[in-house]
Scaffold this motif. Structure first.
Motif, PDB file in Angstrom:
ATOM      1  N   MET A   1     -11.038 -52.720  -0.583  1.00 47.39           N
ATOM      2  CA  MET A   1     -11.715 -52.723   0.719  1.00 47.39           C
ATOM      3  C   MET A   1     -12.711 -51.575   0.817  1.00 47.39           C
ATOM      4  N   LYS A   2     -12.330 -50.437   0.296  1.00 46.67           N
ATOM      5  CA  LYS A   2     -13.251 -49.290   0.322  1.00 46.67           C
ATOM      6  C   LYS A   2     -14.502 -49.592  -0.499  1.00 46.67           C
ATOM      7  N   THR A   3     -14.300 -50.253  -1.636  1.00 51.01           N
ATOM      8  CA  THR A   3     -15.444 -50.603  -2.484  1.00 51.01           C
ATOM      9  C   THR A   3     -16.391 -51.553  -1.762  1.00 51.01           C
ATOM     10  N   VAL A   4     -15.815 -52.531  -1.057  1.00 55.26           N
ATOM     11  CA  VAL A   4     -16.642 -53.475  -0.295  1.00 55.26           C
ATOM     12  C   VAL A   4     -17.372 -52.754   0.836  1.00 55.26           C
ATOM     13  N   ASN A   5     -16.661 -51.922   1.558  1.00 60.16           N
ATOM     14  CA  ASN A   5     -17.295 -51.172   2.654  1.00 60.16           C
ATOM     15  C   ASN A   5     -18.417 -50.276   2.139  1.00 60.16           C
ATOM     16  N   ASP A   6     -18.189 -49.656   0.991  1.00 63.49           N
ATOM     17  CA  ASP A   6     -19.242 -48.819   0.398  1.00 63.49           C
ATOM     18  C   ASP A   6     -20.448 -49.671   0.019  1.00 63.49           C
ATOM     19  N   SER A   7     -20.167 -50.870  -0.498  1.00 61.20           N
ATOM     20  CA  SER A   7     -21.265 -51.762  -0.881  1.00 61.20           C
ATOM     21  C   SER A   7     -22.023 -52.250   0.345  1.00 61.20           C
TER      22      SER A   7
ATOM     23  N   ARG B   1     -16.824 -58.049  -3.628  1.00 58.70           N
ATOM     24  CA  ARG B   1     -16.112 -59.069  -2.857  1.00 58.70           C
ATOM     25  C   ARG B   1     -15.232 -59.920  -3.767  1.00 58.70           C
ATOM     26  N   ASP B   2     -15.675 -60.151  -4.985  1.00 58.08           N
ATOM     27  CA  ASP B   2     -14.856 -60.904  -5.938  1.00 58.08           C
ATOM     28  C   ASP B   2     -13.572 -60.145  -6.258  1.00 58.08           C
ATOM     29  N   THR B   3     -13.702 -58.832  -6.443  1.00 60.44           N
ATOM     30  CA  THR B   3     -12.518 -58.005  -6.712  1.00 60.44           C
ATOM     31  C   THR B   3     -11.570 -58.018  -5.516  1.00 60.44           C
ATOM     32  N   LEU B   4     -12.113 -57.930  -4.327  1.00 57.85           N
ATOM     33  CA  LEU B   4     -11.282 -57.971  -3.126  1.00 57.85           C
ATOM     34  C   LEU B   4     -10.547 -59.301  -3.019  1.00 57.85           C
ATOM     35  N   LYS B   5     -11.200 -60.390  -3.365  1.00 57.82           N
ATOM     36  CA  LYS B   5     -10.560 -61.708  -3.314  1.00 57.82           C
ATOM     37  C   LYS B   5      -9.389 -61.785  -4.281  1.00 57.82           C
ATOM     38  N   LYS B   6      -9.554 -61.235  -5.474  1.00 60.37           N
ATOM     39  CA  LYS B   6      -8.464 -61.226  -6.449  1.00 60.37           C
ATOM     40  C   LYS B   6      -7.267 -60.433  -5.942  1.00 60.37           C
ATOM     41  N   GLN B   7      -7.525 -59.281  -5.345  1.00 59.66           N
ATOM     42  CA  GLN B   7      -6.442 -58.465  -4.810  1.00 59.66           C
ATOM     43  C   GLN B   7      -5.766 -59.154  -3.630  1.00 59.66           C
ATOM     44  N   LEU B   8      -6.545 -59.881  -2.845  1.00 59.96           N
ATOM     45  CA  LEU B   8      -5.962 -60.647  -1.735  1.00 59.96           C
ATOM     46  C   LEU B   8      -5.009 -61.714  -2.251  1.00 59.96           C
ATOM     47  N   ASP B   9      -5.402 -62.418  -3.271  1.00 62.08           N
ATOM     48  CA  ASP B   9      -4.544 -63.460  -3.841  1.00 62.08           C
ATOM     49  C   ASP B   9      -3.261 -62.870  -4.403  1.00 62.08           C
ATOM     50  N   ALA B  10      -3.376 -61.736  -5.110  1.00 64.45           N
ATOM     51  CA  ALA B  10      -2.199 -61.088  -5.696  1.00 64.45           C
ATOM     52  C   ALA B  10      -1.262 -60.573  -4.615  1.00 64.45           C
TER      53      ALA B  10
END
Length: 339
Positions: free
Chosen positions: A218-224, A185-194
């Motif tokens: 998003m795929k990583t989050v869904n997998d998690s 989720r932290d990685t997804l947040k960074k990509q959202l900001d960028a």
């Protein structure tokens, strides 16, 4: 008389010489004129050939420029663009129409007639104009089509990225406390900001790269999320299995206890009758014997005692007093004893 004759002959010779000279001069002049005429005609033919050759050179340059355009990658790419890929389909129609125009037929300069050369030179110049004009027209058509495609591509890419950002935000919010690894989720947040900083940009490649990065995050989050769901499900199944085993063990223990209780309860029932009956006789008869036998020891001393109760007036005496409270038991015992 001889003098005039000589003079006349001399004059005749001079006239003949003059005539011959004149004829010679005329012949020379005619030759010169003919030579001049021939030279002029040859010069004009040469000039016509030169002009035609120069026109052919200009035509060749125009043809090469035109052929380089229609054989180039930009043109080949543009003619494959459809009306659905551009904002205004008219540019696609214009390019298709201009590309259908047929090139003019070739005209040669290999003739020896000045008039024919001049005619061919004019046709060659006309063909050169066609190639130059169509090169400019088609080049403009190609640029218009490519620009229209790029404009629509940019808008579509921006819209796609905006939608992806919306979906990614929803996933980020919905996945709180539902992922196995919160780093996803932290990685997804960074990509959202960028992506948010790039969404209005003009660089299609960067926009597409941002969308690709969001897709990956998003795929990583869904997998998690799925990994946590699987782990929770496995844990729940394991807990259910343990509870079922515990319940089964408790039920078995209860069944065993009931079976043991049933066995221990049935055994006394079989010995209840002798246990209950055996003490009943001694508990009932043991007190009666002493009450009965103690007064019987004095009975022989008073043989006349049985006749006194019939008078009703005698309340004294040991035997009678000893019999109060016995009731029918004493009577029954006495009767038995008397017999």
């Amino acid at each position: 008389m001889e003098q005039p004759t000589k003079t006349k002959n001399a004059m005749s010779k001079r006239v003949i010489a003059i005539i011959i000279t004149a004829i010679a001069v005329i012949a020379i002049a005619a030759g010169v004129a003919l030579a001049v005429h021939r030279h002029h005609a040859t010069s004009q033919l040469t000039e016509a050939k030169t002009a035609c050759a120069q026109a052919a050179d200009r035509l060749r340059v125009a043809q090469n420029t035109y052929n380089a355009l229609i054989n180039g990658d930009e043109y080949k790419s543009a003619v494959k663009i459809t009306a659905k890929q551009v904002e205004d389909s008219k540019v696609v129609t214009a390019l298709a129409k201009d590309s259908e125009d047929e090139a003019p037929k070739m005209v040669a300069c290999n003739v020896d007639d000045k008039t024919a050369l001049e005619r061919n030179t004019g046709l060659i110049d006309k063909n050169t104009t066609w190639y130059e004009t169509h090169t400019k027209t088609i080049d403009t058509d190609v640029k218009n089509v490519v620009k229209a495609r790029d404009t629509k591509t940019l808008k579509d890419t921006q819209a796609a990225l905006a939608k992806k950002i919306t979906d990614a935000k929803k996933l980020y919010d919905a996945s709180k406390d539902k992922v196995k690894d919160n780093k996803t989720r932290d990685t997804l947040k960074k990509q959202l900001d960028a992506a948010g900083k790039l969404k209005d940009g003009k660089d299609v490649k960067k926009l597409k790269d941002a969308q690709t990065a969001l897709d990956k995050a998003m795929k990583t989050v869904n997998d998690s999320v799925k990994a946590k769901q699987d782990a929770d499900k496995k844990a729940a199944e394991e807990q259910a299995r343990k509870e079922a085993e515990a319940a089964q063990a408790a039920a078995q223990a209860q069944a065993n206890a009931q079976a043991q209780a049933q066995q221990s309860y049935t055994a006394p029932q079989q010995s209840y009758t002798p246990t209950y009956t055996a003490p009943a006789t001694p508990q009932y008869t043991a007190p009666a014997a002493p009450q009965y036998t103690a007064p019987q020891q004095t009975a022989p001393v008073q043989p006349a005692a049985p006749s006194k109760p019939s008078t009703g007036g005698n309340s004294g005496g040991g035997p009678v007093s000893g019999g109060h409270g016995c009731g029918s038991l004493c009577t029954s015992t006495t009767d038995t004893y008397d017999r």
